[in-house]
Design an enzyme around this catalytic site. Structure first.
Site, mmCIF file in Angstrom:
data_model
loop_
_atom_site.group_PDB
_atom_site.id
_atom_site.type_symbol
_atom_site.label_atom_id
_atom_site.label_comp_id
_atom_site.label_asym_id
_atom_site.label_seq_id
_atom_site.Cartn_x
_atom_site.Cartn_y
_atom_site.Cartn_z
ATOM 1 N N HIS A 35 13.055 8.097 -3.955
ATOM 2 C CA HIS A 35 13.063 6.949 -3.049
ATOM 3 C C HIS A 35 14.494 6.571 -2.715
ATOM 4 C CE1 HIS A 35 9.256 6.941 -5.179
ATOM 5 N NE2 HIS A 35 8.733 6.323 -4.133
ATOM 6 N N ASP A 162 8.742 -6.283 -2.632
ATOM 7 C CA ASP A 162 7.477 -6.855 -2.170
ATOM 8 C C ASP A 162 6.330 -6.411 -3.068
ATOM 9 O OD1 ASP A 162 8.260 -8.138 0.468
ATOM 10 O OD2 ASP A 162 9.001 -6.104 0.773
ATOM 11 N N HIS A 265 11.397 4.074 3.065
ATOM 12 C CA HIS A 265 11.022 3.755 1.680
ATOM 13 C C HIS A 265 11.177 4.972 0.758
ATOM 14 C CE1 HIS A 265 8.440 2.455 -1.707
ATOM 15 N NE2 HIS A 265 8.014 3.698 -1.649
ATOM 16 N N GLU A 414 -3.814 -12.613 -19.871
ATOM 17 C CA GLU A 414 -3.755 -11.495 -20.817
ATOM 18 C C GLU A 414 -2.710 -10.470 -20.396
ATOM 19 O OE1 GLU A 414 -6.497 -12.489 -19.179
ATOM 20 O OE2 GLU A 414 -7.647 -13.503 -20.750
ATOM 21 N N HIS A 476 -18.881 -10.176 -22.319
ATOM 22 C CA HIS A 476 -17.847 -10.341 -23.336
ATOM 23 C C HIS A 476 -17.908 -9.276 -24.436
ATOM 24 C CE1 HIS A 476 -17.265 -14.059 -21.304
ATOM 25 N NE2 HIS A 476 -16.522 -14.615 -22.244
HETATM 26 C C1 LIG Z 1 0.924 -0.750 -9.539
HETATM 27 C C2 LIG Z 1 1.461 0.163 -8.486
HETATM 28 N N1 LIG Z 1 0.769 0.371 -7.363
HETATM 29 C C3 LIG Z 1 1.231 1.214 -6.432
HETATM 30 C C4 LIG Z 1 2.402 1.875 -6.605
HETATM 31 C C5 LIG Z 1 2.886 2.876 -5.572
HETATM 32 N N2 LIG Z 1 4.039 2.314 -4.841
HETATM 33 C C6 LIG Z 1 5.302 2.596 -5.170
HETATM 34 S S1 LIG Z 1 6.423 1.797 -4.243
HETATM 35 C C7 LIG Z 1 5.211 1.058 -3.331
HETATM 36 C C8 LIG Z 1 5.566 0.108 -2.227
HETATM 37 C C9 LIG Z 1 6.451 -0.947 -2.729
HETATM 38 O O1 LIG Z 1 6.970 -1.697 -1.700
HETATM 39 P P1 LIG Z 1 8.290 -2.527 -1.976
HETATM 40 O O2 LIG Z 1 8.221 -3.177 -3.292
HETATM 41 O O3 LIG Z 1 8.507 -3.403 -0.792
HETATM 42 O O4 LIG Z 1 9.406 -1.435 -2.078
HETATM 43 P P2 LIG Z 1 10.398 -0.947 -0.934
HETATM 44 O O5 LIG Z 1 9.536 -0.390 0.158
HETATM 45 O O6 LIG Z 1 11.147 -2.146 -0.513
HETATM 46 O O7 LIG Z 1 11.213 0.081 -1.607
HETATM 47 C C10 LIG Z 1 3.958 1.451 -3.783
HETATM 48 C C11 LIG Z 1 2.688 0.986 -3.190
HETATM 49 C C12 LIG Z 1 3.105 1.627 -7.804
HETATM 50 N N3 LIG Z 1 4.254 2.221 -8.077
HETATM 51 N N4 LIG Z 1 2.633 0.752 -8.701
#
Ligand SMILES: Cc1ncc(C[n+]2csc(CCOP(=O)(O)OP(=O)(O)O)c2C)c(N)n1
Length: 671
Positions: A35, A162, A265, A414, A476
């Protein structure tokens, strides 16, 4: 601000940040994966933070009073690796950066705790970093109260995107941090309006600042590329007595053709794109090349904390020998020598008194003797204190008014609790445990999984571990949870059968250093089955012979937890009919699997019929029933094949046929 304006206004800053960006571009291109966007977008914030604010000494990465830096948006791992290399962490060589994402490199796809100093926690599953950081901040507050501000006085800085803020666990974390007024926690929100699918507006329109403010945070904004704006924000954040969110307006993949788009991204690997981006930065060096002078400037940043660290060392050296020994013990995570004797004494008492108590109550009895001799334990519960039996008389409640308190009311959170427990442990100096109903391990699973991946010894006290909880019913009553937890690598699942095994399980959970533990505990009262005092911790073997067959051994009954007493009753029925029956108590399958074959063979010899009894699904028992010298045709399971039922515990057991009579019948049908 435009790149050109920034470059000419702050050339020194610009070049330092460009070094991070260039390394990220080169490493992602070399790996052909990763990334690029986040490191390009957050490099300015990282540069200001490390140059002007972060208290650290790259030559002493384990310094207990260092500021902690957590990259919650872990997909931007190259940002962290670049920082560690540039500031001179010994582990993070240029070779490692070049091997980004390759087998055996410490520069894994997402930051992995233990791979390199400076990686404070494993991140990648979005939201985990920010939630774990709450535990780091709590640990600092607590340890400052205990040891004084000369020994602990540091910040926890978090980068989050985000994604982290959209994940539900962030709300639990934010609420906890706000309520606890964790003023040492500062979160930088990478507000670039982009995720993988496109604009954030596709899926979210939350006013993040308002959300954090509503939970008691200080909130502010800055231009995430303007070093002066960033610096001002950090100064203001540090002055606040509340946790702070700095909403940083940034451009993902700054300077590339993919800037401000979802394409930015991920991995920018096209050589032209990489080159054009470097050109936009005015970066005229080859791949992985950092000019000497610039590298030295970064290395100076890595050394600037040396003075503060030396002063800390003086303060530490001035502590009494007794205090230093205590610090070293707790920092190393060693249990006190007294623990073994204390547990033995408790076991002896339970053996003599033979109470009929729930194992959750037995757990409380163990904690009552453990907590006074282990000031590093830090307990809590997700609003089930009276049910989990996790609070003991001497702990005090952790709160903004009482930072010395060692018990945390986590609220009904939790997931946030388990993430915070990881942070408490990763910070160092504490042994956290926390409770909830076993069924709600589902709500905490992502944090339990990461703790297991990191091999950190936190303890999950999961009570109400079967249909034996009775009337609360199938919502539960855990059925599949033991299998889920046992299937998790590096996680030890203890399901003790009585007070003695419970004490032994606690001794192991607090003694061993390299795994988290689950204590699966009953709601219902259970008889004491270990009626002969043994100094040795039998639970350490995972399984052992609790009752030997009289006469020729024809059957072996295996069980864990509340079903061991059923196995004993079934044995009585079988022995009365002349069927020699051994009972094996199996409080921890994982530990039994780790024993050598000779021991396993002694406990589970071939030949006899085998029946396992557990008020849960059968998954996980195959190995002990049909493997390990057993035979499928001569093995049976008494347990659950469906969800549970709302009824008194005894009726529920009878309804599902989990009884001594059924177990005895099963044995006879297989003989
Ligand atoms: C729990 C979880 N769900 C999905 C992902 C896959 N994933 C990695 S980065 C991303 C998008 C994140 O967006 P943002 O935080 O805005 O990162 P940016 O695009 O600014 O680098 C996703 C969906 C993950 N790593 N963890």
């Amino acid at each position: 601000m435009e790149i050109d304006v920034l470059r000419s206004a702050y050339p020194d800053h610009w070049n330092k940040a460009a070094a991070i960006r260039a390394l990220a571009l080169d490493a992602v291109a070399a790996a052909n994966s990763g990334h690029t966007g986040m490191p390009l977008g957050m490099a300015d914030i990282a540069t200001v933070l490390f140059e002007k604010h972060m208290k650290f000494d790259a030559a002493n990465p384990d310094w207990p009073n260092r500021d902690r830096f957590i990259v919650s948006n872990g997909h931007g791992s190259m940002l962290l690796y670049a920082l560690l290399y540039l500031t001179g962490y010994e582990d993070m060589t240029l070779e490692q950066v070049k091997n980004f994402r390759q087998l055996e490199a410490i520069t894994a796809g997402h930051p992995e705790y233990g791979h390199a100093k400076g990686i404070e926690t494993t991140t990648g599953p979005l939201g985990q970093g920010i939630a774990t950081s709450v535990g780091f901040a709590m640990a600092e507050e607590h340890l400052r109260a205990v040891w004084g501000s000369k020994i602990f006085d540091h910040h926890t800085y978090v980068f989050a995107g985000d994604g982290c803020l959209m994940e539900g666990v962030s709300q639990e974390a934010i609420a906890l941090a706000g309520h606890q007024k964790l003023g040492n926690l500062i979160v930088f929100f990478d507000d670039n309006s982009i995720t993988i699918d496109g604009e954030v507006s596709l899926a979210d329109s939350t006013d993040q600042k308002a959300r954090f403010a509503a939970s008691g945070w200080e909130v502010m904004g800055c231009d995430g590329h303007d070093p002066v704006s960033i610096d001002h924000a950090i100064n203001a954040a540090k002055a606040s007595d509340r946790p702070t969110l700095i909403e940083c307006k940034t451009h993902i993949a700054l300077g590339s053709s993919a800037q401000d788009t979802a394409k930015g991204h991920g991995a920018l690997t096209d050589p032209d794109v990489v080159q054009n981006t470097k050109d936009a930065y005015g970066w005229g060096y080859g791949p992985f090349e950092i000019p000497d002078e610039l590298l030295q400037e970064w290395r100076d940043i890595g050394r600037k904390g040396a003075q503060a660290r030396a002063e800390w060392q003086e303060a530490y050296d001035a502590l009494s020998d007794r205090k230093k020994a205590e610090f070293e013990r707790t920092w190393a995570g060693d249990a006190p020598k007294k623990l073994a004797g204390t547990i033995r004494a408790l076991k002896k008492q339970i053996t003599e008194e033979a109470p009929k108590v729930a194992t959750r109550k037995a757990s409380e009895m163990a904690l009552e003797v453990i907590n006074p001799i282990m000031p590093e334990t830090f307990g809590g519960s997700a609003d089930l204190t009276g049910s989990n039996n996790t609070q003991t008389s001497d702990l005090g409640i952790f709160s903004p008014e009482n930072r010395k308190g060692r018990y945390m009311h986590y609220g009904i959170r939790e997931h946030g609790m388990c993430a915070a427990m990881s942070g408490l442990k990763l910070h160092g100096g504490l042994r956290p445990y926390g409770g909830t109903f076993m069924c709600f391990a589902d709500y905490a699973r992502p944090s339990i999984r990461l703790a297991s991946l990191m091999r950190i010894p936190v303890v999950y006290v999961l009570t109400h571990d079967s249909i034996g909880l009775g009337e609360d019913g199938p919502t539960h009553q855990p059925v599949e949870h033991l299998a889920m937890l046992r299937a998790t690598p590096n996680l030890h699942v203890f399901r003790p059968c009585d007070g003695v095994e419970t004490a032994e399980a606690w001794e192991l959970a607090l003694g061993r250093m390299d795994t988290p533990s689950v204590l699966a505990l009953s709601r219902q009262g259970l008889p004491t089955l270990r009626l002969e005092h043994k100094q040795k911790n039998l639970t350490a073997s995972g399984a052992y012979v609790l009752a030997e067959a009289e006469g020729k051994r024809q059957a072996i009954l295996m069980a864990s937890g509340s079903e061991v007493s059923l196995a004993m009753a079934a044995r009585d029925l079988l022995q009365a009919e002349g069927i020699g029956t051994r009972v094996v108590s199996m409080p921890c399958m994982d530990l039994f699997a780790e024993q050598d074959e000779a021991y396993r063979k002694r406990v589970l010899p071939g030949g006899a019929v085998r029946v396992a009894i557990e008020a849960a699904g059968p998954m996980g028992w195959d190995r002990w029933l049909s493997g390990e010298r057993g035979r499928g045709q001569k093995a049976g399971f008494i347990g659950m094949e469906s969800f549970g039922v709302s009824a008194p515990a005894g009726d529920a057991y009878a309804h599902f046929g989990i009884t001594a009579e059924a177990a005895a019948e099963k044995v006879k049908s297989l003989l």
